[in-house]
Design an enzyme around this catalytic site. Sequence first.
Site, PDB file in Angstrom:
ATOM      1  N   CYS A  80       0.756  -1.204   0.139  1.00 39.72           N
ATOM      2  CA  CYS A  80      -0.046  -0.004  -0.072  1.00 39.72           C
ATOM      3  C   CYS A  80       1.016   1.147   0.117  1.00 39.72           C
ATOM      4  O   CYS A  80       1.719   1.488  -0.977  1.00 39.72           O
ATOM      5  CB  CYS A  80      -1.005   0.069   1.272  1.00 39.72           C
ATOM      6  SG  CYS A  80      -2.351   1.041   0.849  1.00 39.72           S
ATOM      7  N   HIS A 171      -3.430  -4.583   1.617  1.00 41.21           N
ATOM      8  CA  HIS A 171      -2.721  -5.184   3.094  1.00 41.21           C
ATOM      9  C   HIS A 171      -2.663  -6.613   3.332  1.00 41.21           C
ATOM     10  O   HIS A 171      -3.547  -7.198   4.112  1.00 41.21           O
ATOM     11  CB  HIS A 171      -3.567  -4.538   4.360  1.00 41.21           C
ATOM     12  CG  HIS A 171      -3.402  -2.801   4.181  1.00 41.21           C
ATOM     13  ND1 HIS A 171      -2.470  -2.226   4.862  1.00 41.21           N
ATOM     14  CD2 HIS A 171      -3.771  -2.103   3.282  1.00 41.21           C
ATOM     15  CE1 HIS A 171      -2.433  -1.091   4.755  1.00 41.21           C
ATOM     16  NE2 HIS A 171      -3.324  -0.922   3.891  1.00 41.21           N
ATOM     17  N   GLU A 173      -1.066  -8.062   5.667  1.00 36.70           N
ATOM     18  CA  GLU A 173      -0.817  -8.421   7.068  1.00 36.70           C
ATOM     19  C   GLU A 173      -1.841  -8.117   7.692  1.00 36.70           C
ATOM     20  O   GLU A 173      -2.066  -8.522   9.090  1.00 36.70           O
ATOM     21  CB  GLU A 173       0.170  -7.331   7.592  1.00 36.70           C
ATOM     22  CG  GLU A 173      -0.279  -5.914   7.768  1.00 36.70           C
ATOM     23  CD  GLU A 173      -0.490  -5.101   6.404  1.00 36.70           C
ATOM     24  OE1 GLU A 173      -0.551  -5.557   5.310  1.00 36.70           O
ATOM     25  OE2 GLU A 173      -0.978  -3.782   6.798  1.00 36.70           O
TER      26      GLU A 173
HETATM   27  N1  GLN Z   1      -3.703   6.222   0.901  1.00 36.35           N
HETATM   28  C1  GLN Z   1      -2.401   5.954   1.229  1.00 36.35           C
HETATM   29  C2  GLN Z   1      -1.489   6.919   0.617  1.00 36.35           C
HETATM   30  O1  GLN Z   1      -1.459   7.427  -0.471  1.00 36.35           O
HETATM   31  C3  GLN Z   1      -2.011   4.671   1.160  1.00 36.35           C
HETATM   32  C4  GLN Z   1      -2.920   3.923   2.201  1.00 36.35           C
HETATM   33  C5  GLN Z   1      -2.617   2.718   2.915  1.00 36.35           C
HETATM   34  O2  GLN Z   1      -1.439   2.384   2.844  1.00 36.35           O
HETATM   35  N2  GLN Z   1      -3.504   2.213   3.247  1.00 36.35           N
HETATM   36  O3  GLN Z   1      -0.338   7.178   1.092  1.00 36.35           O
END
Ligand code: GLN
Length: 198
Positions: A80, A171, A173
């Site tokens: 992410c 995610h 995790e």
């Molecule tokens: N929206 C976040 C970003 O742009 C990432 C979201 C996340 O890691 N769950 O940094």
Amino acid sequence: MAHKIGVLALQGAVAEHIRSLQSAGVEAVAVKRTEELDELDGIVIPGGESTTIGKLMRKYGFIEALREFNAQGKPLFGTCAGLIVLAKELQGGEEAHLGLMDMTVVRNAFGRQRESFETELNIKGIDEPVRAVFIRAPLIGQVGADVDVLSVYNDEIVAARQGTLLAASFHPELTDDYRLHAYFADMVREASAAKTKA
Ligand code: GLN
């Protein structure tokens, strides 16, 4: 030889990654200082907020240190926000962070209604579908020729690998399914075996 994988602990979902890595059978530790990188064979950059993580990485010297870590052939896994941190290019002209992985990333790519959702994904290299949790997730817009696409959701790339770099929009995790962490642990074992041979 036992392998040790770090989880960058500047911001974000650190404890969950440590638990998943341990379930996958590897030693895992939280990493707060660049000096700690020397004793690691691989590192996970967790989800959170990429602008914040990027700022803290600059402040504590992790940009140069992790580029060096990569140059030593040690694997990095970004989930992410961590995927955003790995990317060479961010769409919209925002400054890249580590700039290591040859891909263009679109932040917060799923519309408001679909901000957070769960789905089953087919991932290349993993037999059965993986349960994936997306939270304000980025997606991978374009990839370079060396990047292997591992998973696609609604025609969009959500997981990819380039040599020793692994990235996932979601995610892994946050579920009990640690197969993607096991996949990364295998990458780490392969990379360190290659180094011992060299
Ligand atoms: N929206 C976040 C970003 O742009 C990432 C979201 C996340 O890691 N769950 O940094």
